[in-house]
Design a protein around this motif. Sequence first.
Motif, PDB file in Angstrom:
ATOM      1  N   PRO A 103       0.818  -1.232   0.000  1.00  0.00           N
ATOM      2  CA  PRO A 103       0.000   0.000   0.000  1.00  0.00           C
ATOM      3  C   PRO A 103       0.844   1.272   0.000  1.00  0.00           C
ATOM      4  N   LYS A 104       1.925   1.290   0.766  1.00  0.00           N
ATOM      5  CA  LYS A 104       2.799   2.472   0.785  1.00  0.00           C
ATOM      6  C   LYS A 104       3.467   2.674  -0.571  1.00  0.00           C
ATOM      7  N   MET A 105       3.872   1.595  -1.199  1.00  0.00           N
ATOM      8  CA  MET A 105       4.527   1.691  -2.500  1.00  0.00           C
ATOM      9  C   MET A 105       3.558   2.237  -3.549  1.00  0.00           C
ATOM     10  N   MET A 106       2.343   1.718  -3.575  1.00  0.00           N
ATOM     11  CA  MET A 106       1.375   2.169  -4.570  1.00  0.00           C
ATOM     12  C   MET A 106       0.954   3.616  -4.308  1.00  0.00           C
ATOM     13  N   GLN A 107       0.809   3.988  -3.055  1.00  0.00           N
ATOM     14  CA  GLN A 107       0.482   5.374  -2.728  1.00  0.00           C
ATOM     15  C   GLN A 107       1.603   6.293  -3.202  1.00  0.00           C
ATOM     16  N   GLN A 108       2.839   5.893  -2.964  1.00  0.00           N
ATOM     17  CA  GLN A 108       3.979   6.701  -3.394  1.00  0.00           C
ATOM     18  C   GLN A 108       4.013   6.813  -4.911  1.00  0.00           C
ATOM     19  N   ALA A 109       3.753   5.706  -5.608  1.00  0.00           N
ATOM     20  CA  ALA A 109       3.767   5.710  -7.074  1.00  0.00           C
ATOM     21  C   ALA A 109       2.707   6.652  -7.638  1.00  0.00           C
ATOM     22  N   GLU A 110       1.587   6.769  -6.959  1.00  0.00           N
ATOM     23  CA  GLU A 110       0.527   7.665  -7.418  1.00  0.00           C
ATOM     24  C   GLU A 110       0.847   9.135  -7.152  1.00  0.00           C
ATOM     25  N   LEU A 111       1.656   9.397  -6.134  1.00  0.00           N
ATOM     26  CA  LEU A 111       1.952  10.776  -5.745  1.00  0.00           C
ATOM     27  C   LEU A 111       3.159  11.379  -6.456  1.00  0.00           C
ATOM     28  N   VAL A 112       4.113  10.550  -6.803  1.00  0.00           N
ATOM     29  CA  VAL A 112       5.390  11.035  -7.316  1.00  0.00           C
ATOM     30  C   VAL A 112       5.350  11.195  -8.834  1.00  0.00           C
ATOM     31  N   GLN A 113       6.201  12.057  -9.323  1.00  0.00           N
ATOM     32  CA  GLN A 113       6.343  12.191 -10.771  1.00  0.00           C
ATOM     33  C   GLN A 113       6.989  10.912 -11.311  1.00  0.00           C
ATOM     34  N   PRO A 114       6.433  10.301 -12.370  1.00  0.00           N
ATOM     35  CA  PRO A 114       7.024   9.088 -12.939  1.00  0.00           C
ATOM     36  C   PRO A 114       8.496   9.291 -13.284  1.00  0.00           C
ATOM     37  N   GLY A 115       9.253   8.225 -13.126  1.00  0.00           N
ATOM     38  CA  GLY A 115      10.690   8.276 -13.351  1.00  0.00           C
ATOM     39  C   GLY A 115      11.470   8.242 -12.049  1.00  0.00           C
ATOM     40  N   ALA A 116      10.764   8.217 -10.934  1.00  0.00           N
ATOM     41  CA  ALA A 116      11.406   8.191  -9.618  1.00  0.00           C
ATOM     42  C   ALA A 116      11.755   6.761  -9.224  1.00  0.00           C
ATOM     43  N   MET A 117      12.735   6.660  -8.330  1.00  0.00           N
ATOM     44  CA  MET A 117      13.139   5.364  -7.786  1.00  0.00           C
ATOM     45  C   MET A 117      13.192   5.458  -6.262  1.00  0.00           C
ATOM     46  N   PHE A 118      12.802   4.354  -5.628  1.00  0.00           N
ATOM     47  CA  PHE A 118      12.783   4.298  -4.170  1.00  0.00           C
ATOM     48  C   PHE A 118      13.409   2.997  -3.689  1.00  0.00           C
ATOM     49  N   ARG A 119      14.086   3.078  -2.561  1.00  0.00           N
ATOM     50  CA  ARG A 119      14.625   1.887  -1.908  1.00  0.00           C
ATOM     51  C   ARG A 119      13.613   1.466  -0.849  1.00  0.00           C
ATOM     52  N   VAL A 120      13.271   0.172  -0.843  1.00  0.00           N
ATOM     53  CA  VAL A 120      12.331  -0.382   0.117  1.00  0.00           C
ATOM     54  C   VAL A 120      13.139  -1.128   1.171  1.00  0.00           C
ATOM     55  N   SER A 126       5.587  -0.797   9.092  1.00  0.00           N
ATOM     56  CA  SER A 126       4.958   0.047  10.111  1.00  0.00           C
ATOM     57  C   SER A 126       5.936   1.029  10.744  1.00  0.00           C
ATOM     58  N   GLY A 127       7.216   0.688  10.806  1.00  0.00           N
ATOM     59  CA  GLY A 127       8.169   1.582  11.445  1.00  0.00           C
ATOM     60  C   GLY A 127       9.236   2.114  10.519  1.00  0.00           C
ATOM     61  N   ALA A 128       9.056   1.971   9.226  1.00  0.00           N
ATOM     62  CA  ALA A 128      10.103   2.381   8.278  1.00  0.00           C
ATOM     63  C   ALA A 128       9.491   3.234   7.172  1.00  0.00           C
ATOM     64  N   ARG A 129      10.380   3.850   6.392  1.00  0.00           N
ATOM     65  CA  ARG A 129       9.937   4.705   5.292  1.00  0.00           C
ATOM     66  C   ARG A 129      10.681   4.335   4.022  1.00  0.00           C
ATOM     67  N   LEU A 130      10.023   4.584   2.905  1.00  0.00           N
ATOM     68  CA  LEU A 130      10.674   4.448   1.604  1.00  0.00           C
ATOM     69  C   LEU A 130      11.711   5.556   1.478  1.00  0.00           C
ATOM     70  N   ALA A 131      12.842   5.251   0.880  1.00  0.00           N
ATOM     71  CA  ALA A 131      13.880   6.251   0.692  1.00  0.00           C
ATOM     72  C   ALA A 131      14.037   6.513  -0.801  1.00  0.00           C
ATOM     73  N   GLN A 132      13.876   7.760  -1.201  1.00  0.00           N
ATOM     74  CA  GLN A 132      14.034   8.073  -2.628  1.00  0.00           C
ATOM     75  C   GLN A 132      15.492   7.957  -3.019  1.00  0.00           C
ATOM     76  N   ILE A 133      15.714   7.350  -4.160  1.00  0.00           N
ATOM     77  CA  ILE A 133      17.056   7.195  -4.720  1.00  0.00           C
ATOM     78  C   ILE A 133      17.288   8.352  -5.654  1.00  0.00           C
ATOM     79  N   LYS A 134      18.326   9.076  -5.435  1.00  0.00           N
ATOM     80  CA  LYS A 134      18.657  10.217  -6.296  1.00  0.00           C
ATOM     81  C   LYS A 134      18.998   9.694  -7.687  1.00  0.00           C
ATOM     82  N   THR A 135      18.383  10.293  -8.696  1.00  0.00           N
ATOM     83  CA  THR A 135      18.609   9.827 -10.068  1.00  0.00           C
ATOM     84  C   THR A 135      19.543  10.732 -10.836  1.00  0.00           C
ATOM     85  N   THR A 136      20.004  11.786 -10.234  1.00  0.00           N
ATOM     86  CA  THR A 136      20.930  12.681 -10.935  1.00  0.00           C
ATOM     87  C   THR A 136      22.329  12.102 -10.885  1.00  0.00           C
ATOM     88  N   ARG A 137      23.107  12.433 -11.885  1.00  0.00           N
ATOM     89  CA  ARG A 137      24.475  11.909 -11.952  1.00  0.00           C
ATOM     90  C   ARG A 137      25.411  12.759 -11.176  1.00  0.00           C
TER      91      ARG A 137
END
Length: 137
Positions: A103-120, A126-137
């Motif tokens: 559910p957290k992954m799908m909610q994040q996918a709906e909120l973020v601009q496509p092309g984003a990456m996250f570490r699960v 319940s006690g952790a968060r998705l971490a966005q992976i920086k895509t810039t070089r």
Amino acid sequence: MKAQIDENLPPALARAIDAIARSYDHEVVHVREFVKPGTADLELFEAAIRRDIRVHVTQDHHQRKPAERDAIARLGLTVFVLAKGWITLSHYDRAARLLEWWPKMMQQAELVQPGAMFRVPHARASGARLAQIKTTR
């Protein structure tokens, strides 16, 4: 929303998640349903977009390869990379943990601009968060 599970995870995992995710208007497929084993990631990403798949779940670390990062951004996929600790989990624990995170992954996918990456993280959702992976070089 349509999502795919990469070939580095078992097809049964995709079927298990799909059985529950359909209740929430999500569809989950395994990449082997439409590409041959060993298909290059760039080709796999393009095949996913042709099938209107917008989310890719993997244990691969695509953020390390510029060509794959660029393809993810250009095609508009949202990628969730399972942290290294996931590999230590049994199939049952991995399925249970992914269902917990779904559910957290799908909610994040709906909120973020496509092309984003996250570490699960492999921790309980319940006690952790998705971490966005920086895509810039």
